[in-house]
Design an enzyme around this catalytic site. Sequence first.
Site, PDB file in Angstrom:
ATOM      1  N   ASP A  43      23.479 -29.425  26.485  1.00  0.00           N
ATOM      2  CA  ASP A  43      22.134 -29.126  25.968  1.00  0.00           C
ATOM      3  C   ASP A  43      21.091 -30.007  26.641  1.00  0.00           C
ATOM      4  O   ASP A  43      19.979 -29.577  26.901  1.00  0.00           O
ATOM      5  CB  ASP A  43      22.019 -29.423  24.459  1.00  0.00           C
ATOM      6  CG  ASP A  43      23.030 -28.685  23.618  1.00  0.00           C
ATOM      7  OD1 ASP A  43      23.508 -27.626  24.055  1.00  0.00           O
ATOM      8  OD2 ASP A  43      23.333 -29.188  22.504  1.00  0.00           O
ATOM      9  N   HIS A  71      24.770 -31.472  22.309  1.00  0.00           N
ATOM     10  CA  HIS A  71      25.957 -31.326  23.158  1.00  0.00           C
ATOM     11  C   HIS A  71      25.540 -31.819  24.546  1.00  0.00           C
ATOM     12  O   HIS A  71      24.379 -31.648  24.933  1.00  0.00           O
ATOM     13  CB  HIS A  71      26.377 -29.874  23.350  1.00  0.00           C
ATOM     14  CG  HIS A  71      26.720 -29.113  22.115  1.00  0.00           C
ATOM     15  ND1 HIS A  71      25.785 -28.511  21.332  1.00  0.00           N
ATOM     16  CD2 HIS A  71      27.917 -28.808  21.558  1.00  0.00           C
ATOM     17  CE1 HIS A  71      26.386 -27.882  20.329  1.00  0.00           C
ATOM     18  NE2 HIS A  71      27.671 -28.049  20.430  1.00  0.00           N
ATOM     19  N   HIS A 110      29.884 -21.980   7.925  1.00  0.00           N
ATOM     20  CA  HIS A 110      31.326 -22.033   8.199  1.00  0.00           C
ATOM     21  C   HIS A 110      32.112 -21.973   6.893  1.00  0.00           C
ATOM     22  O   HIS A 110      33.189 -21.377   6.839  1.00  0.00           O
ATOM     23  CB  HIS A 110      31.693 -23.315   8.955  1.00  0.00           C
ATOM     24  CG  HIS A 110      31.065 -23.414  10.308  1.00  0.00           C
ATOM     25  ND1 HIS A 110      31.301 -24.469  11.153  1.00  0.00           N
ATOM     26  CD2 HIS A 110      30.209 -22.595  10.968  1.00  0.00           C
ATOM     27  CE1 HIS A 110      30.619 -24.290  12.280  1.00  0.00           C
ATOM     28  NE2 HIS A 110      29.943 -23.167  12.179  1.00  0.00           N
ATOM     29  N   ASP A 150      23.723 -18.498  11.282  1.00  0.00           N
ATOM     30  CA  ASP A 150      22.960 -19.753  11.428  1.00  0.00           C
ATOM     31  C   ASP A 150      21.481 -19.616  11.074  1.00  0.00           C
ATOM     32  O   ASP A 150      20.608 -20.056  11.829  1.00  0.00           O
ATOM     33  CB  ASP A 150      23.077 -20.290  12.872  1.00  0.00           C
ATOM     34  CG  ASP A 150      24.445 -20.874  13.184  1.00  0.00           C
ATOM     35  OD1 ASP A 150      25.219 -21.122  12.247  1.00  0.00           O
ATOM     36  OD2 ASP A 150      24.734 -21.083  14.375  1.00  0.00           O
ATOM     37  N   ASP A 198      25.977 -29.821   8.537  1.00  0.00           N
ATOM     38  CA  ASP A 198      25.143 -28.915   9.328  1.00  0.00           C
ATOM     39  C   ASP A 198      24.505 -27.928   8.367  1.00  0.00           C
ATOM     40  O   ASP A 198      25.198 -27.139   7.710  1.00  0.00           O
ATOM     41  CB  ASP A 198      25.978 -28.139  10.358  1.00  0.00           C
ATOM     42  CG  ASP A 198      26.227 -28.954  11.624  1.00  0.00           C
ATOM     43  OD1 ASP A 198      25.920 -30.158  11.637  1.00  0.00           O
ATOM     44  OD2 ASP A 198      26.727 -28.361  12.597  1.00  0.00           O
TER      45      ASP A 198
END
Length: 442
Positions: free
Chosen positions: A110, A107, A277, A315, A302
């Site tokens: 980041d 991102h 997700h 995660d 991901d």
Amino acid sequence: MNVLLGDKEFFKGIQKIKFEGQDSDNPLSFRWYDENRIVAGRSMKDWFKFAGAYWHSFCGTGADPFGESTHLFPWDQKSDVVERAKDKADAAFEFFTKLGLHYYCFHDVDVIDHSDNILDNEKRMSTITAYLKEKQKASGVQLLWGTANLFSNRKYMNGASTNPDFLVLTHAASQVKAAIDATIDLGGSGYTFWGGREGYMSLLNTNMKREKDHLAKFLQVARDYARANGFKGSFYIEPKPCEPSKHQYDYDAETVIGFLRQYDLLNDFKLNLEVNHATLAGHTMQHEMQIAADAGLLGSMDANRGDMQNGWDTDQFPNNINELTECMLILIEAGGLQPGGINFDAKIRRNSTDPADLFYAHIGGMDSFARALIVADQILQKSDYKKVRTNRYASFDSGKGKEFENGQLNLTQLRDIAAANGVPELISGKQEYLENIINRYI
Ligand code: XLS
Ligand code: NI
Ligand code: NI
């Protein structure tokens, strides 16, 4: 002196991780992931295109709502914004190189801290982009995808492109523009939209239709800008049903596909699916992958896993061979991810505080995928898994069944076939038989 590391080394004592095979006792080696090994006609490296996630691995401090940071990063010490960002990039590329990750994702916030000043942020982004470009050149590591963080800053508390305040939407646009510029400059093959707060907390204050129209318009202008500036890669939408919002518009793969179709975005956007997700949406990852593959939209992934007992996005690093084998069956049959790869959107636990823990986590994840790929390939080659599934539909392969598939029978004709042919036999779905095949090849 190692040219890549310069005079600083952040992960001291850890050498390049090598494939040593199943008999190795070295926890800092691969037991299954052998990047050049050919499986189902392609090297493991090409099947997976494993990518490091900047945000979890180099920014995630381990802080949670109950406690302060536990990951005290040596690359996060300098007071100067640019110097700090360069240290972080050095640490990230040292890690990618030592582990043998050929890709990474980030991102905007980041790679360098952002302020409230748009001009300042644009300058910061281009400074760090130039530095990342050098790091990419020296290491051969490539950008899988870039994205903008449109959810952490307080101005996004009511959403970014779905915010009821137009000015907030324009701020989101400024970030997306700079993140797309960086992605293009770094040769990224993808650009991702994850709509963290693109949804609602309460319908009482929400005009859903208007918000979804704004989201679509925003995606269209972002697409147009990127294409006009030479971006040839794929845009991804990353579905997630909730968290942080109560309801997110990109709920799951099927919902996103419907949205893309409605707003005529199917030519430019694919899906970036995430395991945790999928489970939050009440699906398996296999389900999400199959939906995407069937629509020709299996773009990127991901990798992570949730916690069976908790309903949030924990995660964790992937380690479930059964689940991954089922995913790899779909991946192989779909011909792989196009054009993306597998990004480790996963974080080490708050109490995993040794520098080596980040290596153990990724090694475990990469080995789990590698083993699952090998097993899935064996299943496809040696077992009757495919045949069992194909045979279930044999009655549609010829005769009246085929005519129905071709749209040649009307409702009355179907009724007449039923009346002439009596009660259907009970035909087993053989679920347990197939489940045993998976375990047998593991
Ligand atoms: C959060 C998302 C996020 C995206 C990138 O749940 O997974 O990390 O992958 O914005
Ligand atoms: Ni993600
Ligand atoms: Ni997530």
